[in-house]
Design a protein around this motif. Structure first.
Motif, PDB file in Angstrom:
ATOM      1  N   LEU A 224       1.158   1.220  13.793  1.00  0.00           N
ATOM      2  CA  LEU A 224       0.609   0.412  12.710  1.00  0.00           C
ATOM      3  C   LEU A 224       1.548  -0.722  12.331  1.00  0.00           C
ATOM      4  O   LEU A 224       1.272  -1.890  12.586  1.00  0.00           O
ATOM      5  CB  LEU A 224       0.306   1.304  11.499  1.00  0.00           C
TER       6      LEU A 224
ATOM      7  N   LEU B 193      -0.338  -4.520  11.843  1.00  0.00           N
ATOM      8  CA  LEU B 193      -0.251  -4.904  10.427  1.00  0.00           C
ATOM      9  C   LEU B 193       1.208  -5.196  10.103  1.00  0.00           C
ATOM     10  O   LEU B 193       2.066  -4.331  10.291  1.00  0.00           O
ATOM     11  CB  LEU B 193      -0.777  -3.767   9.539  1.00  0.00           C
TER      12      LEU B 193
ATOM     13  N   GLU C  88      -3.201  -5.864   3.896  1.00  0.00           N
ATOM     14  CA  GLU C  88      -4.548  -6.039   4.423  1.00  0.00           C
ATOM     15  C   GLU C  88      -4.528  -6.213   5.936  1.00  0.00           C
ATOM     16  O   GLU C  88      -3.818  -7.080   6.453  1.00  0.00           O
ATOM     17  CB  GLU C  88      -5.222  -7.247   3.779  1.00  0.00           C
ATOM     18  N   LEU C  89      -5.303  -5.405   6.629  1.00  0.00           N
ATOM     19  CA  LEU C  89      -5.411  -5.529   8.077  1.00  0.00           C
ATOM     20  C   LEU C  89      -6.053  -6.865   8.439  1.00  0.00           C
ATOM     21  O   LEU C  89      -7.100  -7.212   7.895  1.00  0.00           O
ATOM     22  CB  LEU C  89      -6.272  -4.407   8.647  1.00  0.00           C
TER      23      LEU C  89
ATOM     24  N   ARG D 118      -8.755  -5.790  13.536  1.00  0.00           N
ATOM     25  CA  ARG D 118     -10.034  -5.070  13.438  1.00  0.00           C
ATOM     26  C   ARG D 118     -10.903  -5.354  14.666  1.00  0.00           C
ATOM     27  O   ARG D 118     -11.480  -4.444  15.249  1.00  0.00           O
ATOM     28  CB  ARG D 118     -10.778  -5.480  12.175  1.00  0.00           C
TER      29      ARG D 118
ATOM     30  N   ARG E 290      -0.400   4.594   3.364  1.00  0.00           N
ATOM     31  CA  ARG E 290      -0.652   3.370   4.130  1.00  0.00           C
ATOM     32  C   ARG E 290      -1.447   3.678   5.407  1.00  0.00           C
ATOM     33  O   ARG E 290      -2.425   3.009   5.721  1.00  0.00           O
ATOM     34  CB  ARG E 290       0.684   2.713   4.460  1.00  0.00           C
TER      35      ARG E 290
ATOM     36  N   CYS F 207      -5.512   2.720   6.226  1.00  0.00           N
ATOM     37  CA  CYS F 207      -5.897   1.941   7.409  1.00  0.00           C
ATOM     38  C   CYS F 207      -6.843   2.728   8.306  1.00  0.00           C
ATOM     39  O   CYS F 207      -7.802   2.168   8.839  1.00  0.00           O
ATOM     40  CB  CYS F 207      -4.651   1.498   8.178  1.00  0.00           C
TER      41      CYS F 207
ATOM     42  N   GLU G 199     -10.271   2.554   6.757  1.00  0.00           N
ATOM     43  CA  GLU G 199     -10.859   1.227   6.931  1.00  0.00           C
ATOM     44  C   GLU G 199     -11.333   1.003   8.366  1.00  0.00           C
ATOM     45  O   GLU G 199     -12.335   0.336   8.590  1.00  0.00           O
ATOM     46  CB  GLU G 199      -9.844   0.138   6.568  1.00  0.00           C
TER      47      GLU G 199
END
Length: 166
Positions: free
Chosen positions: A31, A36, A42-43, A48, A71, A75, A78
């Motif tokens: 990650l 990120l 915010e990704l 994405r 964290r 993610c 999301e």
């Protein structure tokens, strides 16, 4: 053990086609500073979209991070993917958990990350395809910044050979 199988500038350069050329059927991805930036929350849309392209190509994806629980879990929610926080990279058991969850053997799975001493070393020890990406930041923590210095030295052949642009 510190030599990656593949070096790319950014994670989304590790396309399904590139990974398929190495026999990859599943992907673990780090990650922080891989998809990120460690100083962001915010990704980015590019991350994405890249992860969606892997999944659309039939490659299951899991996050494997030494990062904090909140964290990583945020993610994963999301992105609607599995993940492991405080994973324990580069130790073999961290990668074994991910392999078991993904359901593929080590030689069929890539680990994509930004650090030689956690992502690449662990993937190589586990028998996985190791993909090194350029870190998104120099790192938040002092030990990460020190490791980045050593990584650059190693990637340049320890002062010998042709430098690798990272």
């Amino acid at each position: 053990m510190l030599t990656p199988d593949v070096v790319v500038s950014v994670a989304h350069d590790a396309t399904p086609e590139l990974l398929g050329g190495y026999g990859v059927k599943a992907v673990m991805v780090d990650l922080d500073d891989t998809i990120l930036a460690s100083n962001e929350t915010e990704l980015p849309e590019s991350a994405r979209d890249w992860l969606a392209s892997l999944r659309e190509a039939g490659l299951p994806v899991a996050l494997l991070s030494n990062g904090a629980r909140e964290r990583v879990e945020r993610c994963c929610r999301e992105l609607d993917i599995e993940g492991f926080h405080l994973a324990g990279k580069p130790f073999w058991w961290a990668f074994r958990r991910g392999l078991k969850r993904l359901g593929y053997g080590a030689s069929e799975t890539a680990m994509i990350g930004d650090q030689l001493f956690t992502d690449v070393l662990g993937a190589n020890l586990a028998g996985m395809v190791s993909v090194l990406v350029r870190p998104l930041t120099p790192g938040k923590l002092p030990h990460t910044r020190a490791a980045r210095y050593l990584e650059r030295w190693i990637l340049q052949g320890g002062g010998h050979g042709r430098p690798v642009d990272r």
